[in-house]
Design an enzyme around this catalytic site. Sequence first.
Site, PDB file in Angstrom:
ATOM      1  N   ASP A 127       0.854  -1.105  -0.047  1.00 50.17           N
ATOM      2  CA  ASP A 127       0.017  -0.092   0.169  1.00 50.17           C
ATOM      3  C   ASP A 127       0.661   1.334  -0.011  1.00 50.17           C
ATOM      4  OD1 ASP A 127      -2.434   1.426   0.084  1.00 50.17           O
ATOM      5  OD2 ASP A 127      -3.242  -0.264   1.592  1.00 50.17           O
ATOM      6  N   TRP A 162      -2.785   3.271  -5.909  1.00 48.75           N
ATOM      7  CA  TRP A 162      -4.191   4.060  -6.196  1.00 48.75           C
ATOM      8  C   TRP A 162      -4.121   5.103  -7.355  1.00 48.75           C
ATOM      9  CZ3 TRP A 162      -2.380   6.449  -1.312  1.00 48.75           C
ATOM     10  CH2 TRP A 162      -2.495   5.612  -0.299  1.00 48.75           C
ATOM     11  N   GLY A 163      -2.901   4.983  -8.181  1.00 48.09           N
ATOM     12  CA  GLY A 163      -2.974   5.473  -9.728  1.00 48.09           C
ATOM     13  C   GLY A 163      -2.026   6.703  -9.633  1.00 48.09           C
ATOM     14  N   ASP A 184     -10.178   3.586  -3.702  1.00 46.92           N
ATOM     15  CA  ASP A 184     -10.838   2.231  -3.103  1.00 46.92           C
ATOM     16  C   ASP A 184     -12.403   2.104  -3.578  1.00 46.92           C
ATOM     17  OD1 ASP A 184      -8.664   2.061  -1.603  1.00 46.92           O
ATOM     18  OD2 ASP A 184      -9.492   2.130   0.376  1.00 46.92           O
TER      19      ASP A 184
HETATM   20  C1  GAL Z   1      -6.121   1.224   1.227  1.00 46.22           C
HETATM   21  C2  GAL Z   1      -6.067   0.224  -0.239  1.00 46.22           C
HETATM   22  C3  GAL Z   1      -7.263  -0.655   0.363  1.00 46.22           C
HETATM   23  C4  GAL Z   1      -7.011  -1.341   1.896  1.00 46.22           C
HETATM   24  C5  GAL Z   1      -6.855  -0.373   2.921  1.00 46.22           C
HETATM   25  C6  GAL Z   1      -6.414  -0.979   4.027  1.00 46.22           C
HETATM   26  O1  GAL Z   1      -5.259   2.203   0.977  1.00 46.22           O
HETATM   27  O2  GAL Z   1      -6.275   0.824  -1.044  1.00 46.22           O
HETATM   28  O3  GAL Z   1      -7.418  -1.667  -0.581  1.00 46.22           O
HETATM   29  O4  GAL Z   1      -5.813  -2.183   1.571  1.00 46.22           O
HETATM   30  O5  GAL Z   1      -5.704   0.503   2.259  1.00 46.22           O
HETATM   31  O6  GAL Z   1      -6.091  -0.205   5.220  1.00 46.22           O
END
Ligand code: GAL
Length: 376
Positions: A127, A162-163, A184
């Site tokens: 992430d 996220w791009g 998300d």
């Molecule tokens: C976001 C991610 C999600 C999930 C989440 C967990 O940044 O896009 O898919 O992993 O964090 O906290």
Amino acid sequence: MFPKKPPMGFNTWNTFGENISDEMIRQTADAMVEKGLRDAGYEYLVIDDCWSEKQRDPVTDKIVPLKSKFPNGMKAVSDYVHSKGLKFGMYSCAGVRTCADYPGSYDHEFLDAKTFAEYGADFLKYDFCYKPEHADGPMLYRRISMALENCGRDILLSACNWGCDDVHKWIRSTAAGMYRSTGDIFDSFVSFRDIFLSQLAHTDANTPGCFNDIDMLTCGMRNFGNVASTGCTDTEYRTEFALWCMLGAPLMLGCDVRKIDDVTLKLVTNKGLLRINQDGECRSLFVAHEDCNNLRNVYARLLSDHEIALMFTNLCDDKGAAWFTPDCIGVTANAGKVLQLTDAFTGEDAGIVKEYKRVELDAHDCAVFIAKVVDA
Ligand code: GAL
């Protein structure tokens, strides 16, 4: 690791969020086998955020599994998952903390890659929260790539920024096997529609070895769990699944597969749709006919064996038709050829297209065909 087809599996985040545990993972592994999901191709069982203690071990500096959730440690969970013929996935973050505020891997990349290898991990979702301001985003994915490539185990890197930083432009120069290109997903029609449409500008950025990940599916969530929103109808889940299959995106289930309902199970194991998603040639989707600001498009994708996937969409909020003519995909009117269609959902013969095909669709619905070019 270089996956040749879009990876398939299950991820805990959509339904469970922080409510994960050893028991829940084992039950999910059992369900993936018993319900035929593993045999349909869903091989990765991935634990997302919230699995560790809030601080690293003060002596070893390692991330440590949270005792209350994983009392037997992670290797035991991973062994169980492997004993079911599945692969095991973990989660960490390029920043100093994960998005839910657990330790991230920043400046600990090699140590953490080794730790995940010790767990027997086959997959790492990585992430992008809490990145130190001075740190270069692409470089952080290069670092974890190097660490994973040299940890002694084949681990698929699933990048998740996220791009940001024009990810489509550089991610294929890292070792990522898939990469999130969008924010998300939530369990709503608008959420998956907008995510899909945002990638129409990047259909060429989905290639073997490095697949464009447009997030975990919400199919079958029925608005229960961590990313609940308005919920979706069965028609909408069908369209979501078909869009992901047409794009050739990774298919990570996000519903509670222990309780998956029959309609959803039938949908996500549909042979025609999975054949499109998993096609070995991994060619790009293209817009065969654009209509209604992309809301009533017809999409096409060349498949192996000279077949062509066709998807008629109605992402508008009222009934309407999507249409195209064979010359939209290169079959000219004077070629002496027609298209022979099979309904991808049912496997039934869907007739011949000579000059024009128009499909009436309910709001948010779709039709998907596999076509062959045959003599007129
Ligand atoms: C976001 C991610 C999600 C999930 C989440 C967990 O940044 O896009 O898919 O992993 O964090 O906290």
